[in-house]
Design an enzyme around this catalytic site. Sequence first.
Site, PDB file in Angstrom:
ATOM      1  N   LYS A  89      -7.643   7.053 -15.587  1.00 49.14           N
ATOM      2  CA  LYS A  89      -6.619   6.045 -15.112  1.00 49.14           C
ATOM      3  C   LYS A  89      -5.525   6.090 -16.307  1.00 49.14           C
ATOM      4  O   LYS A  89      -6.040   6.193 -17.415  1.00 49.14           O
ATOM      5  CB  LYS A  89      -7.406   4.682 -14.839  1.00 49.14           C
ATOM      6  CG  LYS A  89      -6.461   3.763 -14.068  1.00 49.14           C
ATOM      7  CD  LYS A  89      -6.839   4.082 -12.612  1.00 49.14           C
ATOM      8  CE  LYS A  89      -5.759   2.952 -11.721  1.00 49.14           C
ATOM      9  NZ  LYS A  89      -6.024   3.255 -10.256  1.00 49.14           N
ATOM     10  N   GLY A 189      -3.603  -9.910   4.445  1.00 48.26           N
ATOM     11  CA  GLY A 189      -2.843  -8.929   3.846  1.00 48.26           C
ATOM     12  C   GLY A 189      -2.239  -8.164   4.949  1.00 48.26           C
ATOM     13  O   GLY A 189      -2.911  -7.279   5.576  1.00 48.26           O
TER      14      GLY A 189
HETATM   15  P1  NAD Z   1       0.591  -4.103  -0.930  1.00 45.90           P
HETATM   16  O1  NAD Z   1       1.062  -4.884  -2.210  1.00 45.90           O
HETATM   17  O2  NAD Z   1       1.442  -3.403  -0.075  1.00 45.90           O
HETATM   18  O3  NAD Z   1       0.036  -5.293   0.158  1.00 45.90           O
HETATM   19  C1  NAD Z   1      -0.599  -6.353  -0.038  1.00 45.90           C
HETATM   20  C2  NAD Z   1      -0.181  -7.634   0.693  1.00 45.90           C
HETATM   21  O4  NAD Z   1      -1.046  -8.772   0.505  1.00 45.90           O
HETATM   22  C3  NAD Z   1       1.246  -8.243   0.481  1.00 45.90           C
HETATM   23  O5  NAD Z   1       1.916  -7.880   1.586  1.00 45.90           O
HETATM   24  C4  NAD Z   1       1.033  -9.421  -0.347  1.00 45.90           C
HETATM   25  O6  NAD Z   1       2.130 -10.297   0.535  1.00 45.90           O
HETATM   26  C5  NAD Z   1      -0.147  -9.762   0.472  1.00 45.90           C
HETATM   27  N1  NAD Z   1      -0.915 -10.811  -0.227  1.00 45.90           N
HETATM   28  C6  NAD Z   1      -0.944 -11.143  -1.617  1.00 45.90           C
HETATM   29  N2  NAD Z   1      -1.492 -12.210  -1.746  1.00 45.90           N
HETATM   30  C7  NAD Z   1      -1.953 -12.697  -0.635  1.00 45.90           C
HETATM   31  C8  NAD Z   1      -3.002 -13.831  -0.240  1.00 45.90           C
HETATM   32  N3  NAD Z   1      -3.490 -14.851  -1.092  1.00 45.90           N
HETATM   33  N4  NAD Z   1      -3.279 -13.864   1.066  1.00 45.90           N
HETATM   34  C9  NAD Z   1      -2.805 -13.126   1.942  1.00 45.90           C
HETATM   35  N5  NAD Z   1      -1.974 -12.178   1.530  1.00 45.90           N
HETATM   36  C10 NAD Z   1      -1.466 -11.811   0.302  1.00 45.90           C
HETATM   37  O7  NAD Z   1      -0.874  -3.361  -1.339  1.00 45.90           O
HETATM   38  P2  NAD Z   1      -1.530  -2.353  -0.347  1.00 45.90           P
HETATM   39  O8  NAD Z   1      -0.874  -0.793  -0.772  1.00 45.90           O
HETATM   40  O9  NAD Z   1      -1.355  -2.618   1.058  1.00 45.90           O
HETATM   41  O10 NAD Z   1      -3.043  -2.499  -0.953  1.00 45.90           O
HETATM   42  C11 NAD Z   1      -3.738  -3.688  -0.425  1.00 45.90           C
HETATM   43  C12 NAD Z   1      -5.063  -3.617  -1.236  1.00 45.90           C
HETATM   44  O11 NAD Z   1      -5.677  -2.452  -0.940  1.00 45.90           O
HETATM   45  C13 NAD Z   1      -4.741  -3.811  -2.823  1.00 45.90           C
HETATM   46  O12 NAD Z   1      -6.048  -4.404  -3.179  1.00 45.90           O
HETATM   47  C14 NAD Z   1      -4.982  -2.259  -3.180  1.00 45.90           C
HETATM   48  O13 NAD Z   1      -5.511  -2.013  -4.560  1.00 45.90           O
HETATM   49  C15 NAD Z   1      -6.046  -1.833  -2.254  1.00 45.90           C
HETATM   50  N6  NAD Z   1      -5.762  -0.235  -1.900  1.00 45.90           N
HETATM   51  C16 NAD Z   1      -4.760   0.272  -1.476  1.00 45.90           C
HETATM   52  C17 NAD Z   1      -4.572   1.739  -1.300  1.00 45.90           C
HETATM   53  C18 NAD Z   1      -3.341   2.376  -0.836  1.00 45.90           C
HETATM   54  O14 NAD Z   1      -3.393   3.547  -0.395  1.00 45.90           O
HETATM   55  N7  NAD Z   1      -2.303   1.644  -0.597  1.00 45.90           N
HETATM   56  C19 NAD Z   1      -5.685   2.476  -1.584  1.00 45.90           C
HETATM   57  C20 NAD Z   1      -6.755   1.999  -2.045  1.00 45.90           C
HETATM   58  C21 NAD Z   1      -6.952   0.426  -2.263  1.00 45.90           C
END
Ligand code: NAD
Length: 360
Positions: A89, A189
């Site tokens: 990372k 989310g």
């Molecule tokens: P993102 O930022 O697009 O979505 C996260 C969402 O959560 C946002 O819409 C935000 O407004 C919302 N949010 C924040 N605080 C909140 C709360 N207290 N209650 C409800 N909603 C809340 O991120 P993402 O890419 O969708 O990723 C989501 C999670 O999955 C993260 O933890 C990320 O690390 C993990 N993740 C994502 C991927 C990927 O391919 N994008 C891969 C592995 C892990």
Amino acid sequence: MIHTLEQTETTVFSAPAYDNHENVVFCRDEETGLKAIIGVHSTVLGPALGGLRIWNYATEAEALNDVLRLSRGMTFKNSISGLDLGGGKAVIIGDARTVKTEKLLKRFGEYVNRLNGSYITAEDVGATTRDIEIISRQTKHVAGLPESMGGGGDPSPFTAYGVLLGMKAAAKRAFGTDELRGKTIAVQGCGNVGRHLIELLAKEGAKLYISDWAEEKAYEAAAAHKAIVVGLDDIYDVDADIYAPCALGATLNDRTIPRLKCAVVAGSANNQLADEQIHGEMLRERGIIYAPDFLINAGGVINVYQETQGYNREASFARIEKIYSTTAALLELSYKEDITPQEAALRMARKRIADKKAGL
Ligand code: NAD
């Protein structure tokens, strides 16, 4: 110039998150203002792949802790996903909205290049596909490029698909069937992964309760998929069969677990257990089956891995399909060995690394 571990104050070896990382590289460039740390936790299974996070860390110790913790996590994620990749990372210290210049990103690319492929960088929080494109001008050791450049594009739909499969395997264990029709599912989310997952779950015929800090995202998803929007804190009280955390980490904690009514937790968020041991055990005591996050959210990294093999979308999906059988196997192991699913997943990930080390 690269300051290797030996040349800096050795607070690294005694840092709480240090876990025999093979290489930690501190990158500084005065001209561009670059301050970055690259953590290579393990290259036993292959080059260390893991995203670049650009974040305004309050202290350098915090940045170091993050890169150590996250690179170690990537070792286990890549291992349990069956990828020939180690874990790494990188972090750039600074506000992603202001620190990112083309020059700075290119300089970062030079540092990545000097590692000769032992570290492959990709997107993470604060870094975009466009940033990776810029970095790729200085090094070929990048992944997560846009489709127009032969990459896999947005990883989120792949991640969501993997989460669906992990959820189904956990549902089979909890309910005797992986059929999600009629099941009540609380999705926290509605971002990149959440909204794709909501779409997949709606197609499965699940009854959905959803929340998002950005209300408009929740209402948009609700309108498209007949979901019910609930308050940010109310999501833990939904009378749900399954809880899918897809927003923040650490939402499985002392305050929330006693409120959960579900039989399964399966979502995309990283580091869902506030404390791996304490809260993994707390879920188990309450009879809640936890599908380990680092296994079921690996769809995105699996898709990125395919880029290193010559990108092929079908091959990506075929590999992601295995999340179902791996989840089922580790839940069986957890039951037989009387350990939490998290511990079972870590055992499986560590075993693959140990076997490779032993030449098996
Ligand atoms: P993102 O930022 O697009 O979505 C996260 C969402 O959560 C946002 O819409 C935000 O407004 C919302 N949010 C924040 N605080 C909140 C709360 N207290 N209650 C409800 N909603 C809340 O991120 P993402 O890419 O969708 O990723 C989501 C999670 O999955 C993260 O933890 C990320 O690390 C993990 N993740 C994502 C991927 C990927 O391919 N994008 C891969 C592995 C892990």
